[in-house]
Design a protein around this motif. Structure first.
Motif, PDB file in Angstrom:
ATOM      1  N   HIS A   1       0.713  -0.828   0.038  1.00  0.00           N
ATOM      2  CA  HIS A   1       0.306   0.564  -0.118  1.00  0.00           C
ATOM      3  C   HIS A   1       1.318   1.215  -0.174  1.00  0.00           C
ATOM      4  N   SER A   2       2.483   0.640  -0.247  1.00  0.00           N
ATOM      5  CA  SER A   2       3.513   2.551   0.724  1.00  0.00           C
ATOM      6  C   SER A   2       3.514   2.771  -0.546  1.00  0.00           C
ATOM      7  N   PRO A   3       2.980   4.112  -1.033  1.00  0.00           N
ATOM      8  CA  PRO A   3       3.478   5.200  -1.095  1.00  0.00           C
ATOM      9  C   PRO A   3       5.270   5.577  -1.911  1.00  0.00           C
TER      10      PRO A   3
ATOM     11  N   ASP B   1      -5.069   5.210  -3.442  1.00  0.00           N
ATOM     12  CA  ASP B   1      -4.716   5.392  -1.728  1.00  0.00           C
ATOM     13  C   ASP B   1      -3.414   6.673  -2.097  1.00  0.00           C
ATOM     14  N   VAL B   2      -2.426   6.098  -3.604  1.00  0.00           N
ATOM     15  CA  VAL B   2      -1.792   7.886  -3.204  1.00  0.00           C
ATOM     16  C   VAL B   2      -2.512   8.861  -3.510  1.00  0.00           C
ATOM     17  N   ARG B   3      -3.107   9.208  -4.114  1.00  0.00           N
ATOM     18  CA  ARG B   3      -4.058  10.421  -4.706  1.00  0.00           C
ATOM     19  C   ARG B   3      -5.351  11.177  -3.325  1.00  0.00           C
ATOM     20  N   THR B   4      -5.163   9.361  -2.600  1.00  0.00           N
ATOM     21  CA  THR B   4      -6.088  10.677  -1.021  1.00  0.00           C
ATOM     22  C   THR B   4      -4.856  11.055  -0.491  1.00  0.00           C
ATOM     23  N   TYR B   5      -3.682  10.274  -0.293  1.00  0.00           N
ATOM     24  CA  TYR B   5      -3.050  10.961   0.389  1.00  0.00           C
ATOM     25  C   TYR B   5      -2.120  12.632  -0.399  1.00  0.00           C
ATOM     26  N   TYR B   6      -2.397  12.592  -1.289  1.00  0.00           N
ATOM     27  CA  TYR B   6      -2.139  14.159  -1.856  1.00  0.00           C
ATOM     28  C   TYR B   6      -2.623  15.174  -1.953  1.00  0.00           C
ATOM     29  N   ASP B   7      -3.947  14.474  -2.236  1.00  0.00           N
ATOM     30  CA  ASP B   7      -5.214  15.430  -1.663  1.00  0.00           C
ATOM     31  C   ASP B   7      -5.540  15.702  -0.486  1.00  0.00           C
ATOM     32  N   PHE B   8      -5.122  15.082   0.732  1.00  0.00           N
ATOM     33  CA  PHE B   8      -5.339  15.324   2.133  1.00  0.00           C
ATOM     34  C   PHE B   8      -3.769  16.500   2.363  1.00  0.00           C
ATOM     35  N   PHE B   9      -2.878  16.059   1.881  1.00  0.00           N
ATOM     36  CA  PHE B   9      -1.505  16.819   1.999  1.00  0.00           C
ATOM     37  C   PHE B   9      -1.761  18.089   1.112  1.00  0.00           C
TER      38      PHE B   9
END
Length: 286
Positions: free
Chosen positions: A239-241, A269-277
Motif C-alpha cells: 500500500h506504501s506510496p 491510495d496515493v491520490r488520497t494522500y496527495y489530496d490530504f496534504f
C-alpha cells in the motif's frame, strides 16, 4: 534481471468448471478460487520490479501465495493453505526466463514479526542470565574459599576472575551482548537486509509493516539497488506510496476491474494522500 517472465491464473470459466465438478458437499470457502478472477487478473507480465497494489481483499496477497506455492519458494514461517490451494495451483501456468535461482524466497509480515519476537525472547533470556551473573560476581568476589579437589577448579577460576575484574567486565566476559538492542523497525530492516541476497527472486508481502518512513525510504533504495546492480527480481504487494514510487516498477492496480497496469501517481491510495496534504498545505507553510 528477469527470472520469472509470466504467470497466468485460471479465469472464471475454469473456476466454474472446477466448482461444478465437485461432489455436492457444503464448503465454507473455495479460497483461493474466485478471488483474482473477481478483479479480472488473468496474468502478470513481470519486470525486474513488479508491484501489486489494492485495498484489503483485493487479492494481492493471494496472488503472491499462489505464485510462491507454484514455484515452491521457501518461507520462514511456512504457508497456511486451504484444501483448494493445490487444485488452484494446478490450473496456473508459469513461464521462466531461466531456472529458479537458489535463495529465492517469499517474505511476509509473519516472517518479520516472528523474527522480532524471537529476538525479544533471546534478549529476555540474556537479561535473566545477566542478573544471575551479577549475583555470582558478588558471591565469588567476597567468598572465603579453599580448593580441596579438582572438582572445585571451576569455582576457583571464577573467583579469581571476579577479583581481577570489575563487575561490568566480569559479566561481559561471561555473557554475549544482547543479540540486537534495537527497535522493532530496526529489527525489521535488519531482517530484510539479512534475507535478501544477490541474484534471486523475492516475493515481498507488505514489507512496509513495522518500518518508519525513514526506514521505508532506505528499503526502497535498497530494493532498487538490488534489482539494478545485484541481479534481483522483486514482486511486491504493498500500500506504501514510498514503495509504489520505485524507479522502473511495473504496477498492477487490483482495485481496477479488470486489473490494469498504471502509474503510481494514479493509484487511489496515493491520490488520497496527495489530496490530504494539498488540503493542508497552508499548515506546512505557516
Amino acid at each position: 534481471m528477469i527470472y520469472l517472465t509470466r504467470f497466468s491464473f485460471p479465469d472464471k470459466e475454469e473456476e466454474d468448471s472446477f466448482y461444478f465438478s465437485l461432489k455436492r458437499t457444503c464448503y465454507n470457502t473455495l479460497y483461493p478460487f474466485y478471488i483474482l478472477s473477481k478483479c479480472g487478473l488473468s496474468a502478470i507480465e513481470f519486470e525486474p520490479v513488479t508491484i501489486l497494489c489494492g485495498g484489503n481483499g483485493s487479492g494481492k496477497t493471494t496472488a503472491l501465495k499462489v505464485i510462491a506455492g507454484k514455484l515452491g519458494l521457501s518461507k520462514d514461517t511456512g504457508f497456511r493453505k486451504t484444501g483448494f490451494f493445490e487444485e488452484y495451483e494446478k490450473r496456473c501456468s508459469v513461464q521462466m526466463n531461466t531456472g529458479l535461482p537458489e535463495g529465492s524466497r517469499m517474505i511476509t509480515s509473519d516472517d518479520v514479526f516472528d523474527y522480532m519476537l524471537n529476538l525479544r525472547a533471546l534478549n529476555a533470556g540474556i537479561d535473566r542470565k545477566r542478573e544471575e551473573l551479577f549475583e555470582e560476581y558478588l558471591d565469588m568476589k567476597y567468598s572465603k574459599f579453599q580448593m580441596r579437589s579438582l572438582e572445585d577448579y571451576e569455582r576457583l577460576r571464577k573467583m579469581n576472575l571476579s577479583r581481577s575484574k570489575t563487575q561490568s567486565k566480569y559479566v561481559k566476559s561471561n555473557l554475549a551482548e544482547n543479540v540486537r538492542e534495537q527497535s522493532n523497525g530496526e529489527s525489521a530492516w535488519f531482517y530484510f537486509v539479512q534475507k535478501i541476497g544477490e541474484g534471486a527472486l523475492y516475493l515481498l508481502d507488505e514489507p512496509e509493516n513495522s518500518l518508519s518512513v525513514e526506514r521505508l525510504k532506505e528499503l526502497r533504495g535498497f530494493l532498487e539497488d538490488s534489482a539494478r546492480f545485484f541481479g534481483c527480481q522483486f514482486l511486491i504487494a504493498t500500500h506504501s506510496p514510498f514503495l509504489l514510487s520505485m524507479k522502473g516498477a511495473k504496477i498492477y492496480d487490483l482495485d481496477a476491474n479488470p486489473a490494469r497496469v498504471t502509474r503510481w501517481t494514479e493509484i487511489r491510495d496515493v491520490r488520497t494522500y496527495y489530496d490530504f496534504f494539498k488540503e493542508h498545505s497552508d499548515e506546512f507553510e505557516a
